[in-house]
Design an enzyme around this catalytic site. Sequence first.
Site, PDB file in Angstrom:
ATOM      1  N   GLU A 134     -27.719  51.601  11.106  1.00  0.00           N
ATOM      2  CA  GLU A 134     -28.645  52.146  12.089  1.00  0.00           C
ATOM      3  C   GLU A 134     -29.299  53.411  11.541  1.00  0.00           C
ATOM      4  OE1 GLU A 134     -27.080  52.455  16.068  1.00  0.00           O
ATOM      5  OE2 GLU A 134     -28.113  54.367  16.402  1.00  0.00           O
ATOM      6  N   GLU A 139     -33.523  61.490  18.046  1.00  0.00           N
ATOM      7  CA  GLU A 139     -32.873  61.423  19.350  1.00  0.00           C
ATOM      8  C   GLU A 139     -33.051  62.812  19.962  1.00  0.00           C
ATOM      9  OE1 GLU A 139     -29.310  58.228  19.300  1.00  0.00           O
ATOM     10  OE2 GLU A 139     -28.944  60.003  18.071  1.00  0.00           O
TER      11      GLU A 139
END
Length: 237
Positions: A134, A139
Amino acid sequence: MMNRILLITGILILTIKTHAQPLLPQGLSWEPVAALTDEFNSDALDRTKWDNFHPTWKGRSPSFFVKENVWVANGNLCLKSTVARADQKGNWVAASCVTSTTKAMKAGYYSEARILCPTLSMTGAYWFQGNYSEIDVIENFGAPTGPKYQGHETHYKSNLHYFKNGWKQDISMPWEADIIHPACNLAYHVYGVWWKDERTIVFYLDGKAVHTSLAGGDFSEPMYMFFDMEVFDWGVG
């Protein structure tokens, strides 16, 4: 309304005129990948490229992804989060997610998106994932309420995960820096990632390389592209 929406203008492309891509050896050039390229200038989501849901995940509790919280307007891909239960019990936040219909992201590719993050104590996230690896390009927290994260709306937050032996043995490579000015919820910024090779990931902000991360294992599988909003109740708010 703006402070409830993650607005993503469609610069999901491998070649872009307004910002410089990574330099390549002489004789090579960047070419767009159609499956990951969109300017979002139509009046609806292009369902040949994007789904308004996550293929395998309902969302992080106490939130859940809602298809109706995704739309396209005025050259933007829009995502919002809303209150599903006023008593704030159970899964009470209706969030949103957009996914590429295919695992089109591969090693060697460069991708970038122009993003305005939400003014909420949730993340505005731009990321890629396969079966065991990933890349979290961002974020970012637009309005964290947890005391530890006050002022983090100017923090660029990225991460890598390698979990070939299961999530409990995930090898995580988080990185952050206080370099987003104006704050991520006050202005659009172009966030980019160059998946340079199986172990090397380079992150970009507004056309400039800002960090290189080394993966905890070989990132050698194709990945989906994601945009979403998520609840992190471990401290953000």
